[in-house]
Write a protein that holds these residues in place. Structure first.
Motif, PDB file in Angstrom:
ATOM      1  N   VAL A 283      -6.728   9.411  -5.431  1.00 25.04           N
ATOM      2  CA  VAL A 283      -5.409  10.035  -5.488  1.00 25.04           C
ATOM      3  C   VAL A 283      -4.388   9.020  -4.990  1.00 25.04           C
ATOM      4  O   VAL A 283      -4.627   8.318  -3.994  1.00 25.04           O
ATOM      5  CB  VAL A 283      -5.360  11.318  -4.624  1.00 25.04           C
ATOM      6  CG1 VAL A 283      -3.921  11.779  -4.414  1.00 25.04           C
ATOM      7  CG2 VAL A 283      -6.177  12.423  -5.277  1.00 25.04           C
ATOM      8  N   TYR A 284      -3.266   8.939  -5.683  1.00 25.42           N
ATOM      9  CA  TYR A 284      -2.195   8.000  -5.339  1.00 25.42           C
ATOM     10  C   TYR A 284      -0.944   8.787  -4.954  1.00 25.42           C
ATOM     11  O   TYR A 284      -0.559   9.734  -5.656  1.00 25.42           O
ATOM     12  CB  TYR A 284      -1.868   7.094  -6.523  1.00 25.42           C
ATOM     13  CG  TYR A 284      -2.963   6.119  -6.887  1.00 25.42           C
ATOM     14  CD1 TYR A 284      -2.839   4.751  -6.600  1.00 25.42           C
ATOM     15  CD2 TYR A 284      -4.128   6.546  -7.522  1.00 25.42           C
ATOM     16  CE1 TYR A 284      -3.833   3.854  -6.932  1.00 25.42           C
ATOM     17  CE2 TYR A 284      -5.128   5.657  -7.855  1.00 25.42           C
ATOM     18  CZ  TYR A 284      -4.978   4.317  -7.557  1.00 25.42           C
ATOM     19  OH  TYR A 284      -5.990   3.420  -7.882  1.00 25.42           O
ATOM     20  N   THR A 285      -0.284   8.405  -3.859  1.00 23.51           N
ATOM     21  CA  THR A 285       0.970   9.031  -3.463  1.00 23.51           C
ATOM     22  C   THR A 285       2.078   7.984  -3.406  1.00 23.51           C
ATOM     23  O   THR A 285       1.870   6.863  -2.939  1.00 23.51           O
ATOM     24  CB  THR A 285       0.880   9.719  -2.084  1.00 23.51           C
ATOM     25  OG1 THR A 285       0.665   8.727  -1.059  1.00 23.51           O
ATOM     26  CG2 THR A 285      -0.239  10.738  -2.049  1.00 23.51           C
ATOM     27  N   VAL A 293       2.624   2.893  -1.587  1.00 19.11           N
ATOM     28  CA  VAL A 293       1.723   3.847  -2.226  1.00 19.11           C
ATOM     29  C   VAL A 293       0.447   3.930  -1.403  1.00 19.11           C
ATOM     30  O   VAL A 293      -0.130   2.903  -1.042  1.00 19.11           O
ATOM     31  CB  VAL A 293       1.388   3.412  -3.667  1.00 19.11           C
ATOM     32  CG1 VAL A 293       0.339   4.312  -4.292  1.00 19.11           C
ATOM     33  CG2 VAL A 293       2.651   3.391  -4.519  1.00 19.11           C
ATOM     34  N   SER A 294       0.019   5.137  -1.101  1.00 19.53           N
ATOM     35  CA  SER A 294      -1.260   5.341  -0.422  1.00 19.53           C
ATOM     36  C   SER A 294      -2.314   5.702  -1.465  1.00 19.53           C
ATOM     37  O   SER A 294      -2.048   6.485  -2.378  1.00 19.53           O
ATOM     38  CB  SER A 294      -1.159   6.467   0.614  1.00 19.53           C
ATOM     39  OG  SER A 294      -0.245   6.143   1.635  1.00 19.53           O
ATOM     40  N   VAL A 295      -3.504   5.123  -1.305  1.00 19.14           N
ATOM     41  CA  VAL A 295      -4.623   5.406  -2.207  1.00 19.14           C
ATOM     42  C   VAL A 295      -5.706   6.114  -1.406  1.00 19.14           C
ATOM     43  O   VAL A 295      -6.195   5.600  -0.398  1.00 19.14           O
ATOM     44  CB  VAL A 295      -5.200   4.125  -2.823  1.00 19.14           C
ATOM     45  CG1 VAL A 295      -6.289   4.469  -3.843  1.00 19.14           C
ATOM     46  CG2 VAL A 295      -4.102   3.293  -3.467  1.00 19.14           C
ATOM     47  N   ILE A 296      -6.061   7.314  -1.847  1.00 23.34           N
ATOM     48  CA  ILE A 296      -7.053   8.142  -1.159  1.00 23.34           C
ATOM     49  C   ILE A 296      -8.362   8.141  -1.936  1.00 23.34           C
ATOM     50  O   ILE A 296      -8.368   8.355  -3.155  1.00 23.34           O
ATOM     51  CB  ILE A 296      -6.550   9.585  -1.014  1.00 23.34           C
ATOM     52  CG1 ILE A 296      -5.296   9.636  -0.135  1.00 23.34           C
ATOM     53  CG2 ILE A 296      -7.633  10.504  -0.439  1.00 23.34           C
ATOM     54  CD1 ILE A 296      -4.596  10.982  -0.155  1.00 23.34           C
ATOM     55  N   VAL A 303      -7.618   7.270   3.367  1.00 27.79           N
ATOM     56  CA  VAL A 303      -6.816   6.252   2.695  1.00 27.79           C
ATOM     57  C   VAL A 303      -7.588   4.941   2.687  1.00 27.79           C
ATOM     58  O   VAL A 303      -8.021   4.459   3.729  1.00 27.79           O
ATOM     59  CB  VAL A 303      -5.457   6.072   3.389  1.00 27.79           C
ATOM     60  CG1 VAL A 303      -4.701   4.878   2.812  1.00 27.79           C
ATOM     61  CG2 VAL A 303      -4.622   7.336   3.254  1.00 27.79           C
ATOM     62  N   ILE A 304      -7.773   4.379   1.491  1.00 33.08           N
ATOM     63  CA  ILE A 304      -8.549   3.140   1.364  1.00 33.08           C
ATOM     64  C   ILE A 304      -7.668   1.948   1.009  1.00 33.08           C
ATOM     65  O   ILE A 304      -8.134   0.800   1.055  1.00 33.08           O
ATOM     66  CB  ILE A 304      -9.662   3.286   0.313  1.00 33.08           C
ATOM     67  CG1 ILE A 304      -9.072   3.711  -1.044  1.00 33.08           C
ATOM     68  CG2 ILE A 304     -10.715   4.289   0.788  1.00 33.08           C
ATOM     69  CD1 ILE A 304     -10.095   3.704  -2.176  1.00 33.08           C
TER      70      ILE A 304
END
Length: 320
Positions: A283-285, A293-296, A303-304
């Motif tokens: 998931v990207y926010t 952008v945070s990548v889950i 968050v990775i």
């Protein structure tokens, strides 16, 4: 790029498929950041125009659409448009009208129609993507914002943040056929993959409403304490709903079947736009205050990666 393979003296080529790209609209910067989802690294920055917000990839992946709006004006300006990007050439190739102050929009499954909210006018515009012209303007709620289209392209839901309503557009008639109330300041909506349920966020209400699409009625409300829910997306398998909590600086994970929050994941500052990869693994926010952008990882719910974007990161979309 191709790879050459040999067997018993015969040789042939197979294409090496690129990973999907994520596209992030940066409202204050007037740009779109392009991210390679295989490496989660930015690979390009494209200047698109004034105030890019809503962003979507066409169903066939051949175009990226971005809503541009001159929010400093109270009436339609030349800056208000839908910019059309060629993802292969990474350039703007066209600008379509979508009424005044377009913010969010949705594209039909066949790629022929675009439905946009016109926040300042209290309308929704229907555009023909073959001609680039507006073919209908519909009255909806006060200060419309979020737009979502059902998987079969039959219904379009338009949220209105001041009237606290969702207007229902019948795409066969290009008419508003229903309207229903939700909690204060609805921001976004998303349909389940089977089209039977819709999920509507309410920023001030601090909740998500579950809607029975067959009846266009709210059947349940899920409170999200200490959050300001804005963007929402449903996983490809329909099991999970991910909600960007805005000034709550987190993402809520909802078990769709149980209708309850099962996890809250800290991300960057003021996550607004949210997208899930086509395989459901990430998931990207788009975080509008931390400009990144945070990548889950959806398996570990952590968050990775944190990826730099432009000023006012607002929306995010992932190519097929």
């Amino acid at each position: 790029m191709t790879r050459v393979l040999g067997l018993l003296g015969f040789f042939w080529t197979l294409p090496i498929l690129a990973a999907p790209f994520a596209y992030v609209s940066n409202e204050r910067a007037g740009t779109v950041t392009v991210i390679d989802t295989a490496t989660d690294k930015p690979v390009a920055t494209l200047r698109v125009g004034t105030g890019p917000r809503g962003i979507h990839v066409s169903p066939d992946g051949k175009r990226v659409y971005v809503a541009l709006s001159d929010t400093a004006r109270n009436s339609q300006s030349a800056a208000d448009a839908i910019a059309v990007l060629d993802p292969a050439g990474r350039r703007v190739i066209a600008r379509y009208s979508a009424g005044s102050d377009p913010e969010q929009f949705a594209v039909s499954r066949d790629g022929s129609r675009l439905y946009a909210s016109n926040e300042d006018a209290g309308t929704a515009s229907v555009s023909d993507l073959k001609t680039g012209k507006v073919i209908a303007i519909l009255i909806v709620g006060i200060e419309p914002e979020g737009v979502a289209i059902s998987p079969d392209s039959r219904w379009v839901y338009v949220t209105a943040e001041t009237s606290n309503t969702v207007s229902v557009i019948d795409t066969r008639k290009n008419e508003v056929v229903a309207s229903f109330l939700v909690d204060p300041r609805p921001r976004a909506a998303a349909f389940s993959p089977d089209g039977k349920r819709a999920w509507v966020t309410a920023e001030i209400g601090g909740s998500v409403s579950i809607v029975d699409v067959a009846r266009h009625q709210v059947v349940r409300r899920i409170p999200l304490p200490r959050s300001k829910p804005v963007g929402v997306v449903v996983s490809p398998d329909g099991k999970w709903v991910y909600v960007a909590n805005g000034h709550g600086n987190s993402v809520a994970v909802i078990d769709a079947a149980a209708g309850k929050v099962v996890a809250t994941i800290p991300v960057g500052k003021r996550p607004w736009g949210i997208a899930v990869s086509k395989d459901g693994k990430k998931v990207y926010t788009a975080n509008g205050v931390s400009n990144n952008v945070s990548v889950i990882d959806t398996r570990t719910r952590k968050v990775i990666a944190t990826i730099p974007a432009g000023a006012g990161a607002w929306g995010v979309a992932i190519s097929p």
